[in-house]
Design a protein around this motif. Structure first.
Motif, PDB file in Angstrom:
ATOM      1  N   ALA A  52      31.733 147.719  66.891  1.00 47.38           N
ATOM      2  CA  ALA A  52      32.363 148.953  67.360  1.00 47.38           C
ATOM      3  C   ALA A  52      32.214 149.147  68.859  1.00 47.38           C
ATOM      4  O   ALA A  52      32.862 150.024  69.438  1.00 47.38           O
ATOM      5  CB  ALA A  52      31.757 150.153  66.620  1.00 47.38           C
ATOM      6  N   TYR A  53      31.393 148.331  69.511  1.00 41.17           N
ATOM      7  CA  TYR A  53      31.186 148.472  70.950  1.00 41.17           C
ATOM      8  C   TYR A  53      32.234 147.674  71.713  1.00 41.17           C
ATOM      9  O   TYR A  53      32.408 146.473  71.473  1.00 41.17           O
ATOM     10  CB  TYR A  53      29.792 147.986  71.339  1.00 41.17           C
ATOM     11  N   PRO A  54      32.936 148.304  72.649  1.00 34.28           N
ATOM     12  CA  PRO A  54      33.919 147.571  73.458  1.00 34.28           C
ATOM     13  C   PRO A  54      33.199 146.709  74.504  1.00 34.28           C
ATOM     14  O   PRO A  54      32.060 146.980  74.882  1.00 34.28           O
ATOM     15  CB  PRO A  54      34.724 148.683  74.131  1.00 34.28           C
ATOM     16  N   GLU A  55      33.877 145.677  74.960  1.00 35.02           N
ATOM     17  CA  GLU A  55      33.284 144.787  75.957  1.00 35.02           C
ATOM     18  C   GLU A  55      33.873 144.980  77.354  1.00 35.02           C
ATOM     19  O   GLU A  55      33.325 144.439  78.315  1.00 35.02           O
ATOM     20  CB  GLU A  55      33.459 143.324  75.524  1.00 35.02           C
ATOM     21  N   ASP A  56      34.966 145.725  77.468  1.00 38.07           N
ATOM     22  CA  ASP A  56      35.616 145.870  78.774  1.00 38.07           C
ATOM     23  C   ASP A  56      35.520 147.282  79.341  1.00 38.07           C
ATOM     24  O   ASP A  56      36.103 147.579  80.386  1.00 38.07           O
ATOM     25  CB  ASP A  56      37.089 145.451  78.697  1.00 38.07           C
ATOM     26  N   GLU A  57      34.773 148.171  78.674  1.00 39.23           N
ATOM     27  CA  GLU A  57      34.584 149.523  79.172  1.00 39.23           C
ATOM     28  C   GLU A  57      33.257 150.058  78.645  1.00 39.23           C
ATOM     29  O   GLU A  57      32.728 149.554  77.644  1.00 39.23           O
ATOM     30  CB  GLU A  57      35.731 150.443  78.768  1.00 39.23           C
ATOM     31  N   LEU A  71      28.362 147.797  80.781  1.00 40.25           N
ATOM     32  CA  LEU A  71      29.115 147.043  79.783  1.00 40.25           C
ATOM     33  C   LEU A  71      28.191 146.375  78.773  1.00 40.25           C
ATOM     34  O   LEU A  71      27.021 146.113  79.040  1.00 40.25           O
ATOM     35  CB  LEU A  71      29.996 145.996  80.461  1.00 40.25           C
ATOM     36  N   VAL A  72      28.766 146.091  77.613  1.00 36.65           N
ATOM     37  CA  VAL A  72      28.024 145.472  76.509  1.00 36.65           C
ATOM     38  C   VAL A  72      28.707 144.171  76.115  1.00 36.65           C
ATOM     39  O   VAL A  72      29.911 144.155  75.852  1.00 36.65           O
ATOM     40  CB  VAL A  72      27.969 146.410  75.283  1.00 36.65           C
ATOM     41  N   ARG A  73      27.934 143.095  76.113  1.00 34.77           N
ATOM     42  CA  ARG A  73      28.430 141.818  75.605  1.00 34.77           C
ATOM     43  C   ARG A  73      27.903 141.662  74.184  1.00 34.77           C
ATOM     44  O   ARG A  73      26.711 141.478  73.964  1.00 34.77           O
ATOM     45  CB  ARG A  73      27.962 140.669  76.498  1.00 34.77           C
ATOM     46  N   ARG A  74      28.799 141.742  73.224  1.00 32.66           N
ATOM     47  CA  ARG A  74      28.383 141.768  71.817  1.00 32.66           C
ATOM     48  C   ARG A  74      27.610 140.514  71.422  1.00 32.66           C
ATOM     49  O   ARG A  74      26.599 140.597  70.708  1.00 32.66           O
ATOM     50  CB  ARG A  74      29.615 141.944  70.915  1.00 32.66           C
ATOM     51  N   ASN A  75      28.031 139.364  71.888  1.00 33.87           N
ATOM     52  CA  ASN A  75      27.346 138.130  71.524  1.00 33.87           C
ATOM     53  C   ASN A  75      25.938 138.076  72.116  1.00 33.87           C
ATOM     54  O   ASN A  75      24.995 137.585  71.486  1.00 33.87           O
ATOM     55  CB  ASN A  75      28.156 136.917  71.998  1.00 33.87           C
ATOM     56  N   HIS A  88      38.918 148.348  84.647  1.00 34.35           N
ATOM     57  CA  HIS A  88      38.066 147.306  84.076  1.00 34.35           C
ATOM     58  C   HIS A  88      37.350 146.506  85.164  1.00 34.35           C
ATOM     59  O   HIS A  88      36.227 146.039  84.967  1.00 34.35           O
ATOM     60  CB  HIS A  88      38.908 146.359  83.204  1.00 34.35           C
ATOM     61  N   LYS A  89      37.986 146.359  86.317  1.00 37.79           N
ATOM     62  CA  LYS A  89      37.380 145.610  87.416  1.00 37.79           C
ATOM     63  C   LYS A  89      36.118 146.320  87.915  1.00 37.79           C
ATOM     64  O   LYS A  89      35.101 145.671  88.171  1.00 37.79           O
ATOM     65  CB  LYS A  89      38.396 145.458  88.550  1.00 37.79           C
ATOM     66  N   GLU A  90      36.181 147.643  88.061  1.00 40.06           N
ATOM     67  CA  GLU A  90      35.009 148.395  88.512  1.00 40.06           C
ATOM     68  C   GLU A  90      33.938 148.444  87.426  1.00 40.06           C
ATOM     69  O   GLU A  90      32.742 148.320  87.700  1.00 40.06           O
ATOM     70  CB  GLU A  90      35.397 149.823  88.925  1.00 40.06           C
ATOM     71  N   PHE A  91      34.361 148.629  86.173  1.00 41.25           N
ATOM     72  CA  PHE A  91      33.390 148.689  85.080  1.00 41.25           C
ATOM     73  C   PHE A  91      32.580 147.400  84.973  1.00 41.25           C
ATOM     74  O   PHE A  91      31.398 147.418  84.648  1.00 41.25           O
ATOM     75  CB  PHE A  91      34.106 148.944  83.750  1.00 41.25           C
ATOM     76  N   LYS A  92      33.228 146.286  85.270  1.00 43.20           N
ATOM     77  CA  LYS A  92      32.558 144.993  85.148  1.00 43.20           C
ATOM     78  C   LYS A  92      31.403 144.864  86.134  1.00 43.20           C
ATOM     79  O   LYS A  92      30.442 144.122  85.894  1.00 43.20           O
ATOM     80  CB  LYS A  92      33.573 143.866  85.367  1.00 43.20           C
TER      81      LYS A  92
END
Length: 339
Positions: free
Chosen positions: A251-256, A219-223, A210-214
């Motif tokens: 349905a979209y994750p925020e940490d990957e 990544l997708v921020r739903r808000n 998750h650290k590298e993905f960030k």
């Protein structure tokens, strides 16, 4: 050799004085002084023209307040602007007054000459080229978030993130056209649809966490996506009939990343071997901390090769019309939508 040619050669020989005499002090001072004036920072500062929005040298521009022009020429007969709406109950209305770039008070030579002759400059924002300011909700969107709010998917993108053995990260995005653009009436699209237009490759010494993905643009921020779509539905005519699917958004994750991660283990450098010199001794490319920088490569040469043969304002107009035809929201910088 004729007499005339011999005489000319003799005159030329007499005119040449080699080696030349040393410069006198006055000429040396004048040369140095002229060079110093030419390289003043003020001669290279650029500013945007309030009429056309194009950059020009500040030294070549004039204050709009001092220009003797008819400002009514910048008020189009057919509205090209649109005031921002905050709610569905707000009326759709154009901005009042001349169409000018906010925050700029100078006008370039080209626009000044055209307006002084009573003509509307072809590059002027009032000539159908106004796109408005970028609102906060459309700023700082990640690469994937931009894809989720685009109504037309006309490109396939491959994102490669490469981490070297020294933990330096960089990314590249290669984009090429789809044979048939896909138009969405509901956004964001289903998560499974994203696999058809987006691929993600990760190359590095360790499996990404998750650290590298960030740090990647994946990544997708739903808000953030929700606010962007709601603003576009209110303020962009091509989004007026859009259906916002909050079910798809959840349905979209925020940490990957929302697509499959193709991981390849590598301890090697992240430099491109084809672009590296034989005697290159520099460190690996990229950054060790913070957001990963990435470069977008668009395969658009065939489409754009004919544009260099037309006038610059025609290139601008064609670009605007192209993105309008693709149902692309022009309220954001155009480069954003090369996805």
């Amino acid at each position: 050799m004729t007499r005339k040619r011999a005489s000319r050669a003799k005159q030329t020989h007499k005119a040449i004085n080699f080696p030349p005499s040393p410069l006198d002090e006055n000429l040396t001072d004048a040369t140095v002084r002229g060079f110093a004036e030419d390289i003043q920072i003020s001669n290279f500062i650029e500013s945007a023209c309030t009429v056309c929005g194009l950059l020009a040298y500040k030294s070549d521009m004039s204050p709009l307040a001092d220009a003797n022009i008819d400002s009514t020429l910048l008020i189009p007969d057919v509205p090209v602007t649109r005031a921002e709406r905050q709610a569905t109950t707000d009326p759709i209305r154009p901005l009042l007054g001349p169409v000018l770039l906010p925050g700029c008070d100078d006008i370039c030579k080209t626009c000044l000459e055209e307006l002084s002759e009573g003509k509307l400059p072809p590059d002027s924002l009032a000539n159908g080229l106004w796109i408005g300011e970028v609102p906060p909700v459309l700023q700082d969107l990640s690469w994937t978030e931009k894809m989720l709010i685009s109504r037309v998917k006309h490109n396939i993108c491959t994102v490669k993130v490469h981490v070297s053995g020294m933990s330096k990260m960089k990314a590249n995005v290669v984009s090429h056209s789809l044979p048939m653009p896909k138009i969405y009436h509901a956004l964001p699209p289903p998560r499974d649809d994203l696999d058809e237009v987006l691929a993600f490759m990760y190359i590095g010494p360790n499996v990404p966490t998750h650290k590298e993905f960030k740090r990647t643009p994946m990544l997708v921020r739903r808000n953030k996506v929700k606010e962007a779509l709601e603003w576009l539905k209110l303020n962009h005519e091509d989004y007026a009939d859009l259906e916002i699917s909050y079910e798809n958004l959840d349905a979209y994750p925020e940490d990957e990343p929302p697509v499959v991660v193709n991981y390849t283990m590598s301890m090697a450098t992240n430099k491109d071997s084809e672009a590296t010199a034989v005697n290159d001794t520099e460190e690996d490319e990229g950054v060790e901390d913070g957001d990963c920088p990435f470069v977008v490569h668009g395969l658009t040469g065939t489409y754009l090769e004919h544009l260099g043969k037309v006038r610059p304002y025609e290139i601008t107009a064609r670009a605007v019309e192209h993105f309008k035809s693709q149902d692309v929201p022009l309220a954001v910088p155009v480069w954003v939508w090369w996805t």
